[in-house]
Design a protein around this motif. Structure first.
Motif, PDB file in Angstrom:
ATOM      1  N   GLU A 527      11.315  -1.488   7.252  1.00 56.05           N
ATOM      2  CA  GLU A 527      10.903  -0.086   7.163  1.00 56.05           C
ATOM      3  C   GLU A 527      10.573   0.285   5.715  1.00 56.05           C
ATOM      4  OE1 GLU A 527      13.853   2.371   8.884  1.00 56.05           O
ATOM      5  OE2 GLU A 527      13.641   1.529  10.902  1.00 56.05           O
ATOM      6  N   GLU A 530       7.210  -1.193   4.794  1.00 60.02           N
ATOM      7  CA  GLU A 530       6.104  -0.407   5.333  1.00 60.02           C
ATOM      8  C   GLU A 530       5.845   0.822   4.459  1.00 60.02           C
ATOM      9  OE1 GLU A 530       5.043   2.136   9.391  1.00 60.02           O
ATOM     10  OE2 GLU A 530       6.500   0.490   9.483  1.00 60.02           O
ATOM     11  N   ARG A 531       6.928   1.428   3.994  1.00 63.73           N
ATOM     12  CA  ARG A 531       6.752   2.607   3.138  1.00 63.73           C
ATOM     13  C   ARG A 531       6.128   2.231   1.793  1.00 63.73           C
ATOM     14  NH1 ARG A 531       5.131   6.183   1.158  1.00 63.73           N
ATOM     15  NH2 ARG A 531       6.063   8.141   0.461  1.00 63.73           N
ATOM     16  N   THR A 534       2.357   1.981   2.383  1.00 63.69           N
ATOM     17  CA  THR A 534       1.691   3.285   2.502  1.00 63.69           C
ATOM     18  C   THR A 534       1.650   4.004   1.151  1.00 63.69           C
ATOM     19  OG1 THR A 534       3.783   4.320   3.174  1.00 63.69           O
ATOM     20  CG2 THR A 534       2.307   3.567   4.923  1.00 63.69           C
ATOM     21  N   ALA A 535       2.701   3.786   0.323  1.00 64.96           N
ATOM     22  CA  ALA A 535       2.698   4.399  -1.005  1.00 64.96           C
ATOM     23  C   ALA A 535       1.608   3.814  -1.887  1.00 64.96           C
ATOM     24  CB  ALA A 535       4.068   4.217  -1.670  1.00 64.96           C
ATOM     25  N   GLU A 540      -1.477   4.151   7.460  1.00 64.20           N
ATOM     26  CA  GLU A 540      -0.207   3.935   8.159  1.00 64.20           C
ATOM     27  C   GLU A 540      -0.330   2.900   9.268  1.00 64.20           C
ATOM     28  OE1 GLU A 540       1.479   7.523   9.551  1.00 64.20           O
ATOM     29  OE2 GLU A 540       1.796   8.397   7.558  1.00 64.20           O
ATOM     30  N   ARG A 544       1.745  -0.556   9.332  1.00 67.70           N
ATOM     31  CA  ARG A 544       2.608  -0.837  10.480  1.00 67.70           C
ATOM     32  C   ARG A 544       2.244  -2.167  11.129  1.00 67.70           C
ATOM     33  NH1 ARG A 544       1.309   3.271  13.243  1.00 67.70           N
ATOM     34  NH2 ARG A 544       2.690   4.659  12.059  1.00 67.70           N
TER      35      ARG A 544
END
Length: 603
Positions: A527, A530-531, A534-535, A540, A544
């Motif tokens: 998790e 994944e963040r 995206t950062a 997204e 993912r």
């Protein structure tokens, strides 16, 4: 037998080890095996033991422990639900049986006082034999098993005023029941009920912090025997005291641990009790008056059997269940021996009739397992068909009708999340935690969990593990985790085992035992990854997808390395190959024109 206590113990244990497996092998049950061993060892056959009463008095502790364990299964709320069958069916059974049997004794020239006492004593059934037979036939949770238990519970309550009334009816001086005695008995009962619950829970909480199993065992025995002694000193029944103590601890977090500690002592002492009952059967009296004894046994069984069948049918049971109820409770009870002795002391019963009645009750207890087996076979009574099982998720969600089918071992950070999700879905579960402080803290928030070590088979059995479909092994310590998984796999091979894994090495060992590992930081790390993507500007859905593909790749790698994890060189080579495959996979995505690249706000 004129040897030491050690020799006597060896003889009793040897008799039990030989007799019980033989009788179980032929489907006759453990109770009959113990009784037969007692008859053979008693003063009327081999004569190894001459003083059977002394052994019987000591072995009555087994009945006390049996009532304590039964109390642990009954929370106060459940006991309130049972008040109707206890005081309704129980009252009718004892009253009708006492009236009919007492009336027959009046016709046989007994005085009305003697007929009242003896008729009531004969109306009582053996709690030890009845519950043991229900347990052996796995019938404690059937309709007739529940009603039978309620009747037995009422009979234990009736025994107290009956014993108190004997000296009054006999007119024995200085032995009448005074208001002072009654006040002491009621005061002791209220003291145990009001103060027992907080004091006992605090006591076990202190002892649990010592982390010494032998001290916990000693405390459990102290509570059972101490409460029984206190109530007996107050003029009440020792068995009733133990039962109340069990009820007070039924909602405690230590319930399963206490039950697992008491169970071995209970079983051993109950076996000794049955052996002592067998020793007390006076074969000389039976041989001297076979017609009278046989007639007495027949009358006792027929009267109680008829009344119990009528009660079962009145409770809207099937004929099958009514017959089973009658065949389990038609025998005499161990408390009758105490009543007969007190009645003789109060001059309500002569010696000859005393010996006859003891022989009648003893033989009824001895032949009941045989008669039950014969009744089942003659009527070809088969187990009631099981209801059709609903879908798995519906089965789990029906908390009111089903036992918990999920067990969580370890209620730390990992186990708490699983438990919260199940609670939100109204799925019942059993939780075990070895840290008493954690148990105390979580129960303050309404969590239902119990103190205990899940690596012990007796504790798993006490927690109802035979009904569990999914075991969640969430202990923090990898060694403890592996021992618990190994135990569950050995005892319950068909269950699903989901286990918390510290790292890859731990996960491989869990896979060896066909458990499904869940690496404790793997999901949260993905998790976070994944963040990170995206950062950096990845859309997204792309982030993912990359994380999901990495998850699938790593889980496949875990299984591939499991096949060779005892070969370090092979593991390293597999890791290098997998890393190269993963890089090629994402390089191919990067070269694909349809792949969305990370955005750059500065462009």
């Amino acid at each position: 037998m004129h040897g030491t206590g050690l020799e006597l113990a060896l003889v009793l244990l040897l008799a039990a080890v030989i007799a019980v497996p033989v009788f179980k092998r032929f489907g006759l049950g453990a109770v009959l095996g113990y009784l037969a061993a007692g008859v053979v060892l008693g003063p009327h056959v081999l004569g190894f033991v001459q003083d059977a009463d002394r052994i019987l008095n000591a072995a009555e502790i087994g009945v006390v422990m049996l009532l304590f364990v039964i109390g642990l299964e009954l929370s106060p709320s459940r006991l309130m639900v049972m008040r109707r069958p206890v005081f309704g069916a129980g009252t009718v059974q004892v009253l009708l049986s006492a009236v009919v049997l007492g009336g027959l004794l009046l016709l046989n020239h007994f005085s009305w006082k003697s007929a009242l006492v003896i008729g009531t004593a004969l109306a009582l059934s053996s709690t030890a034999v009845g519950l043991q037979l229900l347990s052996e036939h796995k019938a404690l949770n059937t309709d007739y098993g529940r009603l039978g238990f309620a009747i037995l519970l009422f009979q234990d309550l009736v025994a107290i005023p009956l014993l108190a009334a004997i000296p009054l009816l006999g007119g024995v001086k200085n032995e009448t029941l005074s208001w002072q005695d009654a006040s002491i008995a009621l005061g002791a009962l209220m003291l145990v009920i009001v103060l027992g619950r907080p004091m006992l829970r605090q006591l076990f909480n202190i002892v649990a912090r010592t982390r010494m199993p032998e001290v916990f065992t000693a405390t459990a025995l102290l509570v059972v025997l101490g409460t029984a002694w206190f109530m007996a000193e107050a003029g009440l029944s020792a068995s009733l005291g133990a039962f109340i103590a069990g009820v007070l601890l039924a909602d405690s977090e230590f319930r399963h641990e206490i039950e697992s500690q008491i169970e071995p002592f209970k079983g051993l002492l109950l076996g000794l009790f049955f052996i002592a009952v067998g020793m007390g059967i006076d074969l000389k009296r039976v041989a001297a008056e076979p017609e009278i004894i046989a007639l007495g046994v027949a009358i006792l069984l027929v009267v109680k059997f008829s009344i119990l069948i009528a009660l079962g049918l009145a409770a809207r049971m099937s004929l099958r269940n009514a017959l089973m109820l009658g065949s389990v409770l038609w025998l005499g009870g161990e408390f009758a021996f105490v009543v007969f002795n007190e009645a003789e002391r109060a001059h309500l019963l002569g010696r000859i009739n005393h010996d006859r009645l003891v022989a009648v009750v003893s033989l009824s207890m001895a032949i009941t397992p045989l008669l039950l087996l014969a009744l089942q076979r003659s009527l070809q009574l088969k187990p009631a068909p099981r209801p059709t099982q609903p879908a798995p998720d519906e089965t789990l969600k029906d908390a009111g009708a089903q036992r918990p089918q999920v067990l969580i071992a370890g209620m730390g950070r990992f186990g708490q999340i699983v438990g919260r999700l199940l609670t939100a879905q109204r799925i019942p579960f059993v939780a075990l935690e070895a840290d008493p402080d954690t148990v105390k803290d979580l129960r303050r928030f309404g969590n239902q969990l119990y103190y205990g070590d899940p690596t012990r088979p007796d504790l798993l059995r006490a927690a109802g593990a035979e009904h569990i479909r999914v075991f969640v092994m969430a202990m923090d310590n990898p060694d403890t985790n592996l021992r618990a998984v190994r135990l569950v796999r050995r005892m319950y091979p068909k269950a699903t085992v989901l286990a918390r894994a510290r790292n890859r090495q731990h996960a491989w060992k869990l896979l060896d035992m066909s458990a499904e590992p869940f690496r404790e930081v793997f999901g949260s790390s993905l998790e976070a990854s994944e963040r990170v993507l995206t950062a950096l500007g990845f859309p997204e859905n792309v982030a993912r997808d990359h994380v999901q593909r990495f998850r699938e790749h790593d889980e496949a790698l875990l299984k591939a390395q499991h096949l060779v994890y005892d070969d370090e060189a092979a593991v390293m080579q597999t890791s290098r190959d997998a890393r190269a495959d993963l890089m090629h996979l994402f390089e191919a995505d990067a070269s694909d024109s349809t792949t969305v690249k990370p955005s750059n706000d500065k462009e």
